[in-house]
Write a protein that holds these residues in place. Sequence first.
Motif, short mmCIF file in Angstrom:
data_model
loop_
_atom_site.label_atom_id
_atom_site.label_comp_id
_atom_site.label_asym_id
_atom_site.label_seq_id
_atom_site.Cartn_x
_atom_site.Cartn_y
_atom_site.Cartn_z
N ASP A 442 0.88 -1.17 0.12
CA ASP A 442 0.12 0.07 0.13
C ASP A 442 0.88 1.23 0.14
OD1 ASP A 442 -2.30 -1.63 0.05
OD2 ASP A 442 -2.42 -1.42 2.05
N LEU A 443 1.91 1.10 0.82
CA LEU A 443 2.76 2.29 0.77
C LEU A 443 3.76 2.55 -0.21
CD1 LEU A 443 3.18 2.61 4.71
CD2 LEU A 443 1.65 3.96 3.16
N GLY A 444 4.04 1.22 -1.02
CA GLY A 444 5.32 0.93 -1.86
C GLY A 444 6.45 0.95 -1.24
N LEU A 445 6.32 0.65 0.10
CA LEU A 445 7.66 0.23 0.83
C LEU A 445 8.11 -1.22 0.97
CD1 LEU A 445 7.22 3.01 3.42
CD2 LEU A 445 8.55 3.32 1.35
N SER A 446 9.38 -1.51 1.15
CA SER A 446 9.67 -2.87 1.30
C SER A 446 10.54 -2.97 2.41
CB SER A 446 10.45 -3.58 -0.07
OG SER A 446 9.66 -3.54 -0.94
N ASN A 447 10.83 -4.06 3.09
CA ASN A 447 11.66 -4.55 4.17
C ASN A 447 13.29 -4.14 3.70
OD1 ASN A 447 13.12 -5.44 6.39
ND2 ASN A 447 12.58 -7.48 5.99
N GLY A 448 13.72 -3.06 4.57
CA GLY A 448 15.15 -2.80 3.97
C GLY A 448 15.39 -1.48 3.57
N ASP A 449 13.93 -0.78 2.81
CA ASP A 449 14.25 0.50 2.34
C ASP A 449 14.71 1.51 3.51
OD1 ASP A 449 13.18 -0.18 0.18
OD2 ASP A 449 11.43 0.37 0.29
N THR A 450 15.54 2.51 3.08
CA THR A 450 15.90 3.51 3.71
C THR A 450 15.51 5.10 3.59
OG1 THR A 450 17.92 3.76 2.50
CG2 THR A 450 18.21 2.52 4.39
N GLY A 451 15.16 5.76 4.39
CA GLY A 451 14.86 6.99 4.12
C GLY A 451 15.05 8.12 5.17
N VAL A 452 14.52 9.39 5.20
CA VAL A 452 15.08 10.37 5.95
C VAL A 452 13.52 11.17 6.26
CG1 VAL A 452 15.97 12.53 6.43
CG2 VAL A 452 17.23 10.74 5.17
N VAL A 453 13.44 11.55 7.50
CA VAL A 453 12.15 12.37 8.10
C VAL A 453 12.36 13.79 7.65
CG1 VAL A 453 10.94 12.99 10.06
CG2 VAL A 453 11.92 10.59 9.90
N TYR A 454 11.21 14.21 7.24
CA TYR A 454 11.28 15.92 6.67
C TYR A 454 10.14 16.34 7.62
CZ TYR A 454 14.57 16.85 3.02
OH TYR A 454 15.74 17.26 2.27
N ALA A 455 10.16 17.65 7.78
CA ALA A 455 8.91 18.27 8.16
C ALA A 455 8.05 18.99 7.17
CB ALA A 455 9.53 19.45 9.09
N SER A 456 6.76 18.85 7.22
CA SER A 456 6.03 19.45 6.19
C SER A 456 4.78 19.99 6.81
CB SER A 456 5.48 18.07 5.22
OG SER A 456 4.37 17.37 6.16
N PRO A 457 3.88 21.03 6.05
CA PRO A 457 2.96 21.42 6.57
C PRO A 457 1.87 20.56 7.21
CG PRO A 457 3.40 22.54 4.37
CD PRO A 457 4.07 21.33 4.68
N GLN A 458 1.95 19.54 6.73
CA GLN A 458 0.92 18.36 7.42
C GLN A 458 1.61 17.77 8.45
OE1 GLN A 458 1.54 18.57 3.94
NE2 GLN A 458 -0.50 20.21 3.81
N GLY A 459 2.65 17.84 8.87
CA GLY A 459 3.49 17.03 10.00
C GLY A 459 4.83 16.48 9.38
N LEU A 460 5.39 15.56 10.35
CA LEU A 460 6.60 14.80 9.72
C LEU A 460 6.15 13.74 8.92
CD1 LEU A 460 8.30 14.60 13.36
CD2 LEU A 460 8.67 16.11 11.42
#
Length: 550
Positions: A442-460
């Motif tokens: 549903d999110l298009g994400l898989s075990n082992g994917d790496t990312g970074v948290v960003y601040a947005s007007p709707q929240g993190l």
Amino acid sequence: MAELAELFTAGELLAAEKIARLYGERDPLVLSALAMTIKVLESGSVCLDLELAAQQLQALAEEQLPDYAWPGTAEWLAALTASPMVETGTGFNRPLHLVGTRLYLQRYYEQEQRVQRRFAELAAQSWPVPGLDAILDAVFGANADPYQRQAAATAAQRGLTIVAGGPGTGKTYTIAKIISTLQQVAAAAPVAGWPAQPRIALAAPTGKAATRITESLLESGAAALSGVTIHRLLGYQPGKRTRFAHDGFDPLPYDVVIVDEASMVPLLLMDRLLAALPPGCRLVLVGDPDQLAPVLAGAVLSDITTVASGTPSLVRLRQNHRFSGAISDCAAAVLAGDPEALLAAIDGEQVRLVTDSPAAAITQLVLPAAEALIESAHAAPVADTLARQRSLQLLCAHRIGPAGAEHWNAEIIRALRSAGLAGDDARWFAGMPLLYGHNSADLGLSNGDTGVVYASPQGLVAHFGPGDGVPVQLLEDTTPSYAITVHKAQGSQFQHVILLLPGVDSPLLTRELLYTALTRAQSQVTIIGSIDSLTKAVNSPALRVSGFSA
């Protein structure tokens, strides 16, 4: 079984006693063999080597049960041969199967037999390809790597191709050329059973590896193929008795199946994949057999590479196109099992060894990079921040404990908050690097994917690639990734790798772990640990027992 309680976990003993009770077996020798066979699965072995196990248990008993005389291999074999629980012939109706001095749980014996038989069938298949040299000339051009060209030629002509190579030997490039070669072969001359455009599946054992090979092929200009996990390829159906939609009764609709990062495929999954291949389908396995083996039982790529040595199905890529110098020399010394050569290859620049104050060294190296990532997440485009995330990575052998990834993630976040850089939120903050540990279509994400948290007007939100971010509240099984385990780093590359070695008593301190960590680095490696730990790792090849080469 009272004395055995000192040598096995409660779970291992409970499982052994439950099985033995069904067959009326009470001999402690048979029960200990069954418990040990269950135990070795956790370390990745498919079966128990009774001679080796007898030596190990004797040493363990001498340490923990000094008054207990542990029997030798001959006595163990005699008890097993006489047991109603043990099959020694061709039957499959007993829970244990004894072959020589190798003892299997029955289902693992059956899986290994099927995999060996299917590999042999594929390796025996070959087809003539008229005009293949001209096609390869067109695909590779002048000055081609001869081993990459050989890999493409083998894939065009044989049912089984094993492409074995270390980091930097061009495995992804070779996959692209194999795909192009197969497409041109089909277009130039009809292949029996193939359409004009061959149906090619590209798979990998993890979502992260599948995404990486897809992106790499796009970057290389190869024909667009979307990599998927092997589970998704086979139509995994959680909660159903028949877990995979595709099997021998409903085979895959492909002419070629290419598996990248095949070193991470355990025996069970390889068995399921081989069963689902349709008649005439070619299988191409690509990977580094010297890397860490799968978490589950079986080191199939390593085993089949050993068995196939000297056969037409195996192609070893030998030319390193990515890095040279100290990293390459250190990796070679590790594979050779030569700790003196490794220490001599550590040049203090490309590869450094830090033996004092690991906490201070980690803080000095990781905190500036963590601060820069926070700054980037507040000011730079997402693509730049994701690229910065791959500039430095702390790798740990363990997940938990004082030398584990969880501990160091907590320590780094604590230091950032003490400096006023990470806010007071209980879990998330902009600039936090993430490791996703769940498969979520549903999110298009898989075990082992790496990312970074960003601040947005709707929240993190968390960005794992181009496109919209995912609200952090939707993330399952997600952890900070300032530190990750070496196992989780497989298939990834970082500019600078920091490897934290555990103490000499760690069972994870192996040659394969050290080699895998070293070869995640593109330009620099910092090893933090004692010379004793480093030496033990080089001198400790991982032992995974199977019957492939028997």
